[in-house]
Scaffold this active site. Structure first.
Site, PDB file in Angstrom:
ATOM      1  CG  HIS A  15     -41.683 -26.672  -8.307  1.00 27.20           C
ATOM      2  ND1 HIS A  15     -42.309 -25.249  -8.985  1.00 27.20           N
ATOM      3  CD2 HIS A  15     -42.275 -25.890  -7.177  1.00 27.20           C
ATOM      4  CE1 HIS A  15     -42.512 -24.604  -8.865  1.00 27.20           C
ATOM      5  NE2 HIS A  15     -42.988 -24.771  -7.445  1.00 27.20           N
ATOM      6  CG  ASP A 147     -20.493 -44.791 -13.045  1.00 28.43           C
ATOM      7  OD1 ASP A 147     -21.023 -45.043 -11.582  1.00 28.43           O
ATOM      8  OD2 ASP A 147     -20.465 -46.091 -13.176  1.00 28.43           O
ATOM      9  CG  ASP A 156     -20.942 -42.604  -3.935  1.00 28.44           C
ATOM     10  OD1 ASP A 156     -21.466 -43.039  -4.759  1.00 28.44           O
ATOM     11  OD2 ASP A 156     -20.218 -43.051  -3.014  1.00 28.44           O
ATOM     12  CD  GLU A 170     -23.651 -45.954  -8.142  1.00 26.16           C
ATOM     13  OE1 GLU A 170     -21.973 -45.717  -8.421  1.00 26.16           O
ATOM     14  OE2 GLU A 170     -24.034 -45.147  -7.101  1.00 26.16           O
TER      15      GLU A 170
HETATM   16 MN    MN Z   1     -22.385 -44.208  -6.505  1.00 31.85          MN
HETATM   17 MN    MN Z   2     -20.411 -44.797  -9.407  1.00 34.54          MN
END
Ligand code: MN
Ligand code: MN
Length: 179
Positions: A15, A147, A156, A170
């Site tokens: 799940h 990232d 994104d 990120e």
């Molecule tokens: Mn992003």
């Molecule tokens: Mn990014």
């Protein structure tokens, strides 16, 4: 697809949104059992490493936070309990991802969530192999930057957050508590 497609494949029905995270009412809970919420995971991933992170997320919830959780798989080819590498089953209708990822944003309970994500907001990203040996490491050892997941998946994440803050949070790898 149906649950029977998973029988004897060596993979669990994993799940993405856990049933335990949607237990406020039966309608929400039933939705987690739709096959669109389910992907093939090696048993030691589904039952150990992945669930350990799910449990930790509920620990964060129980200490006054709300979480945004995104999860999925990428690539093709995993190793389940039958050994070898399986790329797909159900006549190719079910891809077996090579890796599973999760992105978690941790916020104290509140409102205007996107607007209050800051450079200090805790974010957790993991990238785990879909193999039986995955549980040789605790979930925290699979932490990566958001990232890195963006590069692997093409998504994104946190796109409603300003690009300045995205580029900060990120790029970091979480090193907070894991239990
Ligand atoms: Mn992003
Ligand atoms: Mn990014």
């Amino acid at each position: 697809t149906s649950t029977s497609n998973y029988t004897n494949t060596g993979f669990d029905r994993g799940h993405q949104c856990p049933s335990e995270d949607r237990d406020l009412n039966s309608t929400d809970n039933a939705a987690t059992f739709l096959m669109t919420n389910i992907m093939p995971q090696a048993p030691n991933l589904n039952r150990v490493t992945w669930v350990d992170l799910e449990d930790y997320c509920r620990t964060l919830i129980n200490s006054g936070n709300e979480l945004y959780i995104m999860a999925g798989g990428y690539g093709s080819g995993g190793t389940g309990s039958n050994g070898g590498i399986t790329y797909s089953f159900a006549s190719g209708k079910v891809n077996v991802p090579a890796r599973y990822w999760k992105v978690i944003v941790v916020l104290p309970v509140g409102s205007n969530d996107a607007g209050r994500v800051s450079a200090n907001t805790r974010v957790i990203a993991v990238d785990m192999p879909n193999v039986q040996t995955v549980n040789s490491q605790p979930w925290g050892n699979y932490r990566v930057s958001i990232d890195a997941i963006e590069a692997a998946t093409g998504y994104d994440f946190l796109s409603n957050v300003s690009t300045t803050i995205q580029s900060s949070i990120e790029a970091t790898v979480d090193n907070g508590p894991t239990q």
